[in-house]
Design a protein around this motif. Structure first.
Motif, PDB file in Angstrom:
ATOM      1  N   GLU A   1     -57.566  -5.354  31.910  1.00  0.00           N
ATOM      2  CA  GLU A   1     -56.602  -5.674  32.963  1.00  0.00           C
ATOM      3  C   GLU A   1     -56.147  -7.124  32.840  1.00  0.00           C
ATOM      4  O   GLU A   1     -56.903  -7.993  32.376  1.00  0.00           O
ATOM      5  N   SER A   2     -54.949  -7.378  33.292  1.00  0.00           N
ATOM      6  CA  SER A   2     -54.425  -8.738  33.349  1.00  0.00           C
ATOM      7  C   SER A   2     -53.404  -8.821  34.474  1.00  0.00           C
ATOM      8  O   SER A   2     -52.985  -7.801  35.025  1.00  0.00           O
TER       9      SER A   2
ATOM     10  N   CYS B   1     -52.511  -3.100  32.427  1.00  0.00           N
ATOM     11  CA  CYS B   1     -53.720  -2.551  31.824  1.00  0.00           C
ATOM     12  C   CYS B   1     -53.387  -2.163  30.396  1.00  0.00           C
ATOM     13  O   CYS B   1     -52.508  -1.322  30.167  1.00  0.00           O
ATOM     14  N   ALA B   2     -54.070  -2.790  29.450  1.00  0.00           N
ATOM     15  CA  ALA B   2     -53.876  -2.490  28.038  1.00  0.00           C
ATOM     16  C   ALA B   2     -54.996  -1.581  27.571  1.00  0.00           C
ATOM     17  O   ALA B   2     -56.177  -1.910  27.753  1.00  0.00           O
TER      18      ALA B   2
ATOM     19  N   ASP C   1     -46.176   2.767  29.807  1.00  0.00           N
ATOM     20  CA  ASP C   1     -45.399   2.622  28.576  1.00  0.00           C
ATOM     21  C   ASP C   1     -46.260   3.168  27.455  1.00  0.00           C
ATOM     22  O   ASP C   1     -47.149   2.464  26.956  1.00  0.00           O
ATOM     23  N   ASN C   2     -46.017   4.398  27.075  1.00  0.00           N
ATOM     24  CA  ASN C   2     -46.858   5.028  26.057  1.00  0.00           C
ATOM     25  C   ASN C   2     -46.679   4.378  24.680  1.00  0.00           C
ATOM     26  O   ASN C   2     -47.578   4.448  23.846  1.00  0.00           O
ATOM     27  N   ALA C   3     -45.546   3.758  24.450  1.00  0.00           N
ATOM     28  CA  ALA C   3     -45.317   3.113  23.159  1.00  0.00           C
ATOM     29  C   ALA C   3     -46.231   1.903  22.981  1.00  0.00           C
ATOM     30  O   ALA C   3     -46.662   1.595  21.863  1.00  0.00           O
ATOM     31  N   ASP C   4     -46.533   1.225  24.088  1.00  0.00           N
ATOM     32  CA  ASP C   4     -47.365   0.021  24.038  1.00  0.00           C
ATOM     33  C   ASP C   4     -48.766   0.238  24.586  1.00  0.00           C
ATOM     34  O   ASP C   4     -49.542  -0.717  24.689  1.00  0.00           O
TER      35      ASP C   4
ATOM     36  N   MET D   1     -49.702   0.796  27.631  1.00  0.00           N
ATOM     37  CA  MET D   1     -49.840  -0.072  28.792  1.00  0.00           C
ATOM     38  C   MET D   1     -49.528   0.692  30.074  1.00  0.00           C
ATOM     39  O   MET D   1     -48.679   1.584  30.107  1.00  0.00           O
ATOM     40  N   VAL D   2     -50.214   0.306  31.124  1.00  0.00           N
ATOM     41  CA  VAL D   2     -49.899   0.771  32.468  1.00  0.00           C
ATOM     42  C   VAL D   2     -49.734  -0.462  33.345  1.00  0.00           C
ATOM     43  O   VAL D   2     -50.486  -1.436  33.219  1.00  0.00           O
ATOM     44  N   HIS D   3     -48.745  -0.409  34.216  1.00  0.00           N
ATOM     45  CA  HIS D   3     -48.468  -1.534  35.102  1.00  0.00           C
ATOM     46  C   HIS D   3     -48.561  -1.096  36.554  1.00  0.00           C
ATOM     47  O   HIS D   3     -48.231   0.039  36.894  1.00  0.00           O
TER      48      HIS D   3
END
Length: 124
Positions: free
Chosen positions: A6-7, A22-23, A72-75, A77-79
């Motif tokens: 998380e960041s 979230c990466a 963002d499934n490409a990266d 990531m969830v925001h």
């Protein structure tokens, strides 16, 4: 091994906005639902939001209406976009991933992998 990081946490004034990220790594991200939880000092962990592998969103709790989850499934990531923040939103926010069915995610909050959390502090 699934890893969630998380960041985006920090100090924000009441009424302000914050976006947490979230990466994810070590998993086929598009096969997983991802959720956010929070835990304030002295309180139990509280579910905030989840997003399915297909992008269906689900919200519960006192942040509902003030929060939006996206992925963002490409990266991988969830925001989590939070707005109109209140001092009572102060908590550690955790990202979690689930390979369970969407029903299990929504009803049982069935998440198998967790991040370490990011602190959000809302000042009055």
């Amino acid at each position: 091994q699934v890893q969630l990081v998380e960041s985006g946490g920090g100090l924000v004034q009441a009424g302000g906005s914050l976006t947490l990220s979230c990466a994810a790594s070590g998993l086929t991200f598009s096969d997983y639902a991802v959720g956010w939880f929070r835990q304030a000092p002295g309180k139990e962990r509280e579910f905030v939001a989840a997003i399915s592998r297909h992008g269906i969103e689900y919200y519960e709790g006192s942040l509902k209406g003030r929060v939006a989850i996206s992925r963002d499934n490409a990266d991988n990531m969830v925001h989590l976009r939070m707005s109109s923040l209140k001092p009572e939103d102060t908590a550690v926010y955790y990202c979690a991933a689930s390979s369970a069915t969407w029903d299990a995610v929504v009803v049982r909050k069935d998440f198998g992998s967790w991040g370490q959390g990011t602190q959000v502090t809302v000042s009055s």
